[in-house]
Structure formats: structure tokens, C-alpha cells
Design a protein around this motif. Structure first.
Motif, PDB file in Angstrom:
ATOM      1  N   GLY A  21       0.733  -1.055   0.047  1.00  0.00           N
ATOM      2  CA  GLY A  21      -0.009  -0.001  -0.047  1.00  0.00           C
ATOM      3  C   GLY A  21       0.819   1.244  -0.001  1.00  0.00           C
ATOM      4  N   HIS A  22       0.265   2.398   0.016  1.00  0.00           N
ATOM      5  CA  HIS A  22       0.818   3.721  -0.012  1.00  0.00           C
ATOM      6  C   HIS A  22       1.631   3.997   1.165  1.00  0.00           C
ATOM      7  N   GLY A  23       2.903   4.254   1.135  1.00  0.00           N
ATOM      8  CA  GLY A  23       3.819   4.301   2.196  1.00  0.00           C
ATOM      9  C   GLY A  23       4.486   3.159   2.733  1.00  0.00           C
ATOM     10  N   ASP A  24       4.232   1.693   2.232  1.00  0.00           N
ATOM     11  CA  ASP A  24       5.194   0.810   2.577  1.00  0.00           C
ATOM     12  C   ASP A  24       6.375   0.863   1.755  1.00  0.00           C
ATOM     13  N   ASP A  25       7.208   0.355   2.360  1.00  0.00           N
ATOM     14  CA  ASP A  25       8.841   0.188   1.869  1.00  0.00           C
ATOM     15  C   ASP A  25       9.016  -1.265   1.303  1.00  0.00           C
ATOM     16  N   ILE A  26      10.062  -1.279   0.437  1.00  0.00           N
ATOM     17  CA  ILE A  26      10.524  -2.354  -0.098  1.00  0.00           C
ATOM     18  C   ILE A  26      11.842  -2.126  -0.435  1.00  0.00           C
ATOM     19  N   VAL A  27      12.783  -3.320   0.087  1.00  0.00           N
ATOM     20  CA  VAL A  27      14.168  -3.038   0.116  1.00  0.00           C
ATOM     21  C   VAL A  27      14.815  -3.920  -1.247  1.00  0.00           C
ATOM     22  N   ILE A  28      15.586  -3.365  -1.877  1.00  0.00           N
ATOM     23  CA  ILE A  28      16.404  -3.920  -2.919  1.00  0.00           C
ATOM     24  C   ILE A  28      17.709  -4.242  -2.095  1.00  0.00           C
ATOM     25  N   ALA A  29      18.050  -5.480  -2.245  1.00  0.00           N
ATOM     26  CA  ALA A  29      19.348  -5.807  -1.362  1.00  0.00           C
ATOM     27  C   ALA A  29      20.336  -6.486  -2.235  1.00  0.00           C
ATOM     28  N   ASP A  30      21.774  -6.449  -1.998  1.00  0.00           N
ATOM     29  CA  ASP A  30      22.826  -6.977  -2.441  1.00  0.00           C
ATOM     30  C   ASP A  30      22.985  -8.309  -2.046  1.00  0.00           C
ATOM     31  N   ALA A  31      23.767  -9.080  -2.545  1.00  0.00           N
ATOM     32  CA  ALA A  31      23.870 -10.658  -2.019  1.00  0.00           C
ATOM     33  C   ALA A  31      24.693 -10.590  -0.619  1.00  0.00           C
ATOM     34  N   ASN A  32      25.182  -9.571  -0.060  1.00  0.00           N
ATOM     35  CA  ASN A  32      25.860  -9.907   1.346  1.00  0.00           C
ATOM     36  C   ASN A  32      24.565  -9.310   2.282  1.00  0.00           C
ATOM     37  N   TYR A  33      23.594  -8.923   1.817  1.00  0.00           N
ATOM     38  CA  TYR A  33      22.659  -8.419   2.703  1.00  0.00           C
ATOM     39  C   TYR A  33      21.913  -9.351   3.510  1.00  0.00           C
ATOM     40  N   PRO A  34      21.826  -9.425   4.878  1.00  0.00           N
ATOM     41  CA  PRO A  34      21.171 -10.459   5.718  1.00  0.00           C
ATOM     42  C   PRO A  34      19.877 -10.446   5.396  1.00  0.00           C
ATOM     43  N   GLN A 124      16.091 -10.054  -2.423  1.00  0.00           N
ATOM     44  CA  GLN A 124      17.751 -10.180  -2.247  1.00  0.00           C
ATOM     45  C   GLN A 124      18.137 -10.489  -3.641  1.00  0.00           C
ATOM     46  N   THR A 125      18.926  -9.833  -4.123  1.00  0.00           N
ATOM     47  CA  THR A 125      19.536  -9.838  -5.626  1.00  0.00           C
ATOM     48  C   THR A 125      21.050 -10.597  -5.737  1.00  0.00           C
ATOM     49  N   GLY A 126      21.426 -10.758  -6.675  1.00  0.00           N
ATOM     50  CA  GLY A 126      22.700 -11.377  -6.834  1.00  0.00           C
ATOM     51  C   GLY A 126      23.999 -10.236  -6.795  1.00  0.00           C
ATOM     52  N   GLU A 127      23.548  -9.073  -6.610  1.00  0.00           N
ATOM     53  CA  GLU A 127      24.520  -7.780  -6.565  1.00  0.00           C
ATOM     54  C   GLU A 127      25.649  -8.134  -5.788  1.00  0.00           C
ATOM     55  N   ARG A 128      26.819  -8.066  -6.447  1.00  0.00           N
ATOM     56  CA  ARG A 128      27.994  -8.199  -5.460  1.00  0.00           C
ATOM     57  C   ARG A 128      28.636  -6.980  -5.351  1.00  0.00           C
ATOM     58  N   ARG A 129      28.360  -6.028  -5.864  1.00  0.00           N
ATOM     59  CA  ARG A 129      28.965  -4.644  -5.426  1.00  0.00           C
ATOM     60  C   ARG A 129      28.679  -4.283  -3.979  1.00  0.00           C
ATOM     61  N   LEU A 130      29.537  -3.930  -3.125  1.00  0.00           N
ATOM     62  CA  LEU A 130      29.270  -3.405  -1.692  1.00  0.00           C
ATOM     63  C   LEU A 130      28.419  -2.215  -1.853  1.00  0.00           C
ATOM     64  N   TYR A 131      27.438  -2.024  -1.090  1.00  0.00           N
ATOM     65  CA  TYR A 131      26.408  -1.105  -0.750  1.00  0.00           C
ATOM     66  C   TYR A 131      25.180  -0.959  -1.773  1.00  0.00           C
ATOM     67  N   GLY A 132      24.993  -1.959  -2.534  1.00  0.00           N
ATOM     68  CA  GLY A 132      24.189  -2.155  -3.588  1.00  0.00           C
ATOM     69  C   GLY A 132      22.691  -2.194  -2.762  1.00  0.00           C
ATOM     70  N   ASN A 133      22.214  -1.484  -1.783  1.00  0.00           N
ATOM     71  CA  ASN A 133      21.047  -1.498  -1.052  1.00  0.00           C
ATOM     72  C   ASN A 133      20.052  -0.500  -1.090  1.00  0.00           C
ATOM     73  N   ILE A 134      19.029  -0.495  -1.640  1.00  0.00           N
ATOM     74  CA  ILE A 134      17.959   0.570  -1.287  1.00  0.00           C
ATOM     75  C   ILE A 134      16.707   0.316  -0.998  1.00  0.00           C
ATOM     76  N   ILE A 135      16.181   1.219  -0.400  1.00  0.00           N
ATOM     77  CA  ILE A 135      14.746   1.169   0.125  1.00  0.00           C
ATOM     78  C   ILE A 135      13.935   2.232  -0.663  1.00  0.00           C
ATOM     79  N   LEU A 136      13.025   1.648  -0.933  1.00  0.00           N
ATOM     80  CA  LEU A 136      11.861   2.553  -1.774  1.00  0.00           C
ATOM     81  C   LEU A 136      10.570   2.536  -0.927  1.00  0.00           C
ATOM     82  N   LYS A 137       9.926   3.749  -0.966  1.00  0.00           N
ATOM     83  CA  LYS A 137       8.702   3.911  -0.499  1.00  0.00           C
ATOM     84  C   LYS A 137       7.601   4.000  -1.731  1.00  0.00           C
TER      85      LYS A 137
END
Length: 142
Positions: A21-34, A124-137
Motif C-alpha cells: 500500500g501507499h507508504g509501504d517500503d520495499i528493500v532491494i538488497a545486494d548478495a551480502n545483505y542479511p 535479495q539480488t545477486g548484486e556483488r558490489r558493496l552497498y548495493g542496497n536501497i529502500i523504496l517507499k
């Protein structure tokens, strides 16, 4: 198969994007993210980069226009003003694809984890670059 939907978006991810819904967050995370231990549902996109995932997700998901920070990344530990290459690519994708382009804001590492623990889901993506994490609202479709 469906038309005009990026094929890298799995059925589980499409369901999550539609259910948010409006205001919910989704995280796109790199391969190292827990992601699996983050406490929120984890949707895997193995073999897909975080930038590919961001572009595909933003082709469907509206960014929130009612908050000053609809896109958040994790700051580099020890150098919070650094802009990793992947974050620069995130900004370029947002500028080009988002219906409400916004300047990415940074969060300290543990503040990022705290915010992400309240997200609707983590991709959880296969992104191998460090800090490849983003939160979208998620915003609204006008």
C-alpha cells in the motif's frame, strides 16, 4: 507470460508489489545483505543485479511524492559522504525511470537495517558490489 512486465520480476515479487500500500517500503538488497534473517519476507532474484531489479521495479512501482526521502541507501561505514558506483547508478535509474524522481538520501548502516526491518519485503539480488542496497517507499498512482 504477461505483456509489458519486465521478465526478471518473479510472480512472488509481482504479488508483493501489487499487495503493498501507499507508504509501504520495499528493500532491494545486494548478495551480502542479511535478507533471510531481517524479519520480513525475502524474495530472491539470484543472478540479477540490484540495478536491474531497481529499473524493473520502478517501471511498475510509483515512488512516494509525499515524503522527502522515498529512496534511501546505506551510507559507507567510515565515510558517510562517499557515493559508491552502484549508488550513482541507482540515482541515474531513478532520474530516468521513476514517475517521481527524487534525490537518494543516506542512512547510517544500523539505521538502514532498522528501517528495512519494517519493510513489506526484501528483494535479495545477486548484486556483488558493496552497498548495493536501497529502500523504496511506494507512492500512489495519480
Amino acid at each position: 507470460m504477461l505483456r509489458n512486465i519486465p521478465p526478471i520480476l518473479s510472480p512472488d515479487l509481482l504479488h508483493a508489489l501489487a499487495a503493498m500500500g501507499h507508504g509501504d517500503d520495499i528493500v532491494i538488497a545486494d548478495a551480502n545483505y542479511p535478507a533471510e534473517s531481517s524479519g520480513v519476507p525475502c524474495i530472491r532474484l539470484d543472478g540479477i543485479s540490484a540495478t536491474e531489479a531497481l529499473e524493473a521495479i520502478l517501471s511498475l512501482l510509483p515512488l512516494d511524492s509525499y515524503v522527502p526521502d522515498p529512496a534511501l541507501v546505506m551510507q559507507v561505514v567510515g565515510d558517510p559522504t562517499a557515493v559508491p558506483e552502484v549508488v550513482g547508478e541507482f540515482q541515474s535509474i531513478i532520474d530516468r525511470v521513476a514517475d517521481n524522481p527524487a534525490k537518494i538520501q543516506g542512512l547510517e548502516r544500523f539505521a538502514f537495517y532498522d528501517r528495512a526491518s519494517d519493510a513489506f519485503a526484501v528483494v535479495q539480488t545477486g548484486e556483488r558490489r558493496l552497498y548495493g542496497n536501497i529502500i523504496l517507499k511506494k507512492g500512489v498512482i495519480k
